[in-house]
Write a protein that holds these residues in place. Structure first.
Motif, PDB file in Angstrom:
ATOM      1  N   LEU A  99       0.822  -1.213   0.000  1.00  0.00           N
ATOM      2  CA  LEU A  99       0.000   0.000   0.000  1.00  0.00           C
ATOM      3  C   LEU A  99       0.856   1.262   0.000  1.00  0.00           C
ATOM      4  CD1 LEU A  99      -2.886  -0.916   2.441  1.00  0.00           C
ATOM      5  CD2 LEU A  99      -2.893  -0.854  -0.037  1.00  0.00           C
ATOM      6  N   ARG A 133      -4.630   2.429  -4.047  1.00  0.00           N
ATOM      7  CA  ARG A 133      -3.858   2.620  -2.814  1.00  0.00           C
ATOM      8  C   ARG A 133      -4.496   3.693  -1.948  1.00  0.00           C
ATOM      9  NH1 ARG A 133       0.967   4.311  -2.145  1.00  0.00           N
ATOM     10  NH2 ARG A 133       0.823   5.832  -3.825  1.00  0.00           N
ATOM     11  N   ARG A 134      -4.751   4.842  -2.547  1.00  0.00           N
ATOM     12  CA  ARG A 134      -5.304   5.959  -1.781  1.00  0.00           C
ATOM     13  C   ARG A 134      -6.644   5.596  -1.150  1.00  0.00           C
ATOM     14  NH1 ARG A 134      -2.382   9.522  -5.173  1.00  0.00           N
ATOM     15  NH2 ARG A 134      -3.693   9.077  -6.968  1.00  0.00           N
ATOM     16  N   VAL A 152      -6.200   3.173   1.821  1.00  0.00           N
ATOM     17  CA  VAL A 152      -5.676   3.828   3.016  1.00  0.00           C
ATOM     18  C   VAL A 152      -6.761   4.680   3.666  1.00  0.00           C
ATOM     19  CG1 VAL A 152      -4.035   5.536   3.842  1.00  0.00           C
ATOM     20  CG2 VAL A 152      -3.291   3.785   2.230  1.00  0.00           C
ATOM     21  N   ALA A 158      -8.367   4.363   7.443  1.00  0.00           N
ATOM     22  CA  ALA A 158      -8.386   5.486   8.383  1.00  0.00           C
ATOM     23  C   ALA A 158      -9.810   5.697   8.905  1.00  0.00           C
ATOM     24  CB  ALA A 158      -7.872   6.750   7.696  1.00  0.00           C
ATOM     25  N   GLN A 176      -5.720   8.916  11.508  1.00  0.00           N
ATOM     26  CA  GLN A 176      -4.702   8.786  10.474  1.00  0.00           C
ATOM     27  C   GLN A 176      -3.307   8.698  11.069  1.00  0.00           C
ATOM     28  OE1 GLN A 176      -5.577  12.111   7.915  1.00  0.00           O
ATOM     29  NE2 GLN A 176      -7.357  11.090   6.999  1.00  0.00           N
ATOM     30  N   LEU A 193      -2.880   5.217  12.139  1.00  0.00           N
ATOM     31  CA  LEU A 193      -2.562   4.411  10.960  1.00  0.00           C
ATOM     32  C   LEU A 193      -1.110   4.615  10.546  1.00  0.00           C
ATOM     33  CD1 LEU A 193      -3.959   2.446   9.057  1.00  0.00           C
ATOM     34  CD2 LEU A 193      -4.528   4.373   7.570  1.00  0.00           C
ATOM     35  N   LEU A 198       2.755   8.897   4.792  1.00  0.00           N
ATOM     36  CA  LEU A 198       1.354   9.032   4.391  1.00  0.00           C
ATOM     37  C   LEU A 198       1.111  10.389   3.744  1.00  0.00           C
ATOM     38  CD1 LEU A 198      -0.953   7.368   7.065  1.00  0.00           C
ATOM     39  CD2 LEU A 198      -0.297   6.592   4.796  1.00  0.00           C
ATOM     40  N   SER A 200       2.960  10.074   0.246  1.00  0.00           N
ATOM     41  CA  SER A 200       2.631   8.980  -0.667  1.00  0.00           C
ATOM     42  C   SER A 200       1.146   8.928  -1.009  1.00  0.00           C
ATOM     43  CB  SER A 200       3.073   7.649  -0.053  1.00  0.00           C
ATOM     44  OG  SER A 200       2.359   6.577  -0.599  1.00  0.00           O
ATOM     45  N   THR A 201       0.321   9.365  -0.071  1.00  0.00           N
ATOM     46  CA  THR A 201      -1.107   9.462  -0.349  1.00  0.00           C
ATOM     47  C   THR A 201      -1.539  10.878  -0.025  1.00  0.00           C
ATOM     48  OG1 THR A 201      -1.852   8.921   1.872  1.00  0.00           O
ATOM     49  CG2 THR A 201      -1.348   7.087   0.428  1.00  0.00           C
ATOM     50  N   GLY A 202      -2.557  11.345  -0.634  1.00  0.00           N
ATOM     51  CA  GLY A 202      -2.991  12.709  -0.345  1.00  0.00           C
ATOM     52  C   GLY A 202      -3.921  12.772   0.849  1.00  0.00           C
ATOM     53  N   LEU A 203      -3.742  11.810   1.745  1.00  0.00           N
ATOM     54  CA  LEU A 203      -4.688  11.627   2.842  1.00  0.00           C
ATOM     55  C   LEU A 203      -4.960  12.915   3.624  1.00  0.00           C
ATOM     56  CD1 LEU A 203      -6.151   9.112   3.930  1.00  0.00           C
ATOM     57  CD2 LEU A 203      -4.354   8.906   5.644  1.00  0.00           C
ATOM     58  N   LEU A 219      -4.603  14.789   7.189  1.00  0.00           N
ATOM     59  CA  LEU A 219      -3.205  14.647   7.600  1.00  0.00           C
ATOM     60  C   LEU A 219      -2.251  15.418   6.694  1.00  0.00           C
ATOM     61  CD1 LEU A 219      -1.156  13.364   9.501  1.00  0.00           C
ATOM     62  CD2 LEU A 219      -1.108  11.362   8.019  1.00  0.00           C
TER      63      LEU A 219
END
Lengths: 212, 212
Positions: free
Chosen positions: A120, A133-134, A137, A141, A165, A168, B177, B180-183, B186
Motif C-alpha cells: 500500500l 492505494r489511496r 488507506v 483510516a 490517520q 494508521l 502518508l 505517498s497518499t494525499g490523505l 493529515l
DNA sequence: TCGCCAAGTCAGCAGATGTTTACAACATGC
DNA sequence: GCATGTTGTAAACATCTGCTGACTTGGCGA
C-alpha cells in the motif's frame, strides 16, 4: 526462500507435487513472487525478469496472464487489499484494535503478512493503482476513526480523523522500519511485544477524555 | 518548481545572477534536485537524466562531481543526516519532543523539510548507503529513548527502546502518508495541528506511569 | 491414435539507463 | 595574445527493461 506455496491440484502432478502445465497455478506463483518483490524493492526496483525467476516461470507469461507489469502490480494490490480488508473488519472497537494491529504488523503467517501493508506504500506511477492505494488507506483510516466514535458529520470530526490517520501512520511506520532497517528490538518484536505499546498509542490518540 | 536556490557567488555572474561556470554551484543544484527526486520517487524510480534536467545541468556532470548515481545518493543522504541531526539535538526532553517532531514533519521551510525523513526510508541497494540509513535511524531512536530515561544499561531497557522506536515509526509513517497518499486532513496538517496528537502519542508511549 | 488448443519457451526488438569519451567554451596566469 | 586547466556539452557505449511474435511441448477429447 521457497519459490512459493506448492500448487494444489488434483491431476497431472509430477513427482515433486507440482503440475507442469497449470495456468491457475502458474498465475498464483507469479502473484506470490511479485508481491514479495514489489513489497521488498518497490515497483521500479523490481523487474519482470526478477519476478519470473523467483517464481520459476518464463518471463513471457507475465504479459500473457497480466497483460503488463502494471497489470501484475494491480493484481497484487487487489489481493493485498482484499486480505487486509478482511483482517481489519469494518466494525472494530478500540479495545480490540491494538491486538489486531499487532497481529497484522508482526504476524508470523508465512512471514508474508506485513507485505500487504508495504504494497500500500509502494507507488507504481500508474494512476489507477495509486487510486486503489489511496482509497484503501482512506478506508482504513475511516475504520479507525469510526472505532473512536467518528461519524461523517461528526462535530469536530477532522480532529478525530487526523488522530485516526496518525494511528494508521504508526502502523505503517512500524512495518516500514521493520522491513527497511533491521532496527532492534522492533524488527524482532512479536505481536505480544507490540500490543501493549500499541494500546497506549491508540488510547492516547483515540480514547476521548471529554472533548479536551 | 524553481530549479533550486540561486547560486551565491561574487564573481563572474551573468545578468540573471547565475554564474555560467561554477562547479560548487552546479554541484549544489544537482544535490538539491537529487534530494527532491530521490525523496519523491525513490532511488530506482529516479534516473540521472531526471535529476540533471530538474537541475538544468548536463547529465555527464553527475559522474564528474559524484562519480556515480550511488555517489550522488550517498551525498544526498549525508546532507539529510546532517540537517536532521542538527534539528533533533542529542539531549531532547519529552516535553519539547512533540513540538520538534511536529515542526520537522510538517515544517514549511521551502517545503523541502520532510524530504530529509523520506530519504532515510529510501533504500538504494547500495550497502554503504544502507548502512548510513540504518545507523541514522538507530541514533534517532536512541535519542528518543534517552529523552524517556533510557540508558544503555537500563534495566528493562528493551521495553523502553521498543517504545521509542514505535514513536519514531509514527513520525516516519506520518511523513510517508503525507507524501505517498494525499490523505486528508493529515496531508494539510500544520505543525500546530500535529503537536497535540503527537504529545498524546509520546506521552502514551514514553511517559512512565510507574514501571507499569 | 491423432488432431487441437492451451501452456510454456525462446530470441529479439525498441527504448531507457548509467556511464564514458571526445570535444568545445570559458576563465585565468603569464 | 596564448597556453593551460576547469567547466560544460554532445554523442555514443554497453547493458538492462518491458514487451512481442513465432515456435515447441504437453494434455485431453474424439
Amino acid at each position: 526462500m521457497a519459490t512459493g506455496s506448492p500448487r494444489t491440484s488434483t491431476t497431472g502432478e509430477n513427482p515433486s507435487g507440482q503440475r507442469r502445465r497449470d495456468a491457475a497455478g502458474t498465475r498464483q506463483l507469479l502473484l506470490d513472487a511479485a508481491r514479495r518483490r514489489f513489497a521488498a524493492h518497490g515497483y521500479t526496483g523490481t523487474t519482470v525478469r526478477d519476478i519470473a525467476d523467483e517464481a520459476g516461470v518464463n518471463v513471457a507469461l507475465i504479459s500473457r496472464y497480466f497483460a503488463s507489469k502494471e497489470g501484475l502490480f494491480e493484481a497484487c494490490l487487489a489481493g493485498a487489499v482484499d486480505e487486509l480488508s478482511h483482517a481489519v473488519t469494518e466494525n472494530v472497537t478500540l479495545d480490540r484494535l491494538p491486538q489486531i494491529m499487532a497481529e497484522q504488523l508482526a504476524g508470523t503467517g508465512l512471514g508474508s503478512r506485513p507485505n500487504q501493508f508495504l504494497l500500500l506504500l509502494r507507488s507504481s506511477g500508474d494512476e489507477r493503482a495509486d487510486q486503489i492505494r489511496r482509497n484503501t488507506v482512506r478506508s482504513f483510516a475511516e475504520r479507525l476513526a469510526s472505532a473512536a466514535g467518528w461519524r461523517p458529520d461528526h462535530p469536530d470530526g477532522d480532529r478525530l480523523m487526523l488522530r485516526a490517520q496518525i494511528a494508521l501512520a504508526t502502523a505503517f511506520g512500524i512495518v516500514l522500519l521493520r522491513s527497511s532497517t533491521g532496527l532492534e528490538p522492533l524488527s524482532s518484536a512479536t505481536p505480544h511485544d507490540l500490543v501493549a505499546p500499541l494500546r497506549d498509542v491508540v488510547d492516547g490518540l483515540l480514547r476521548e477524555r471529554g472533548t479536551r
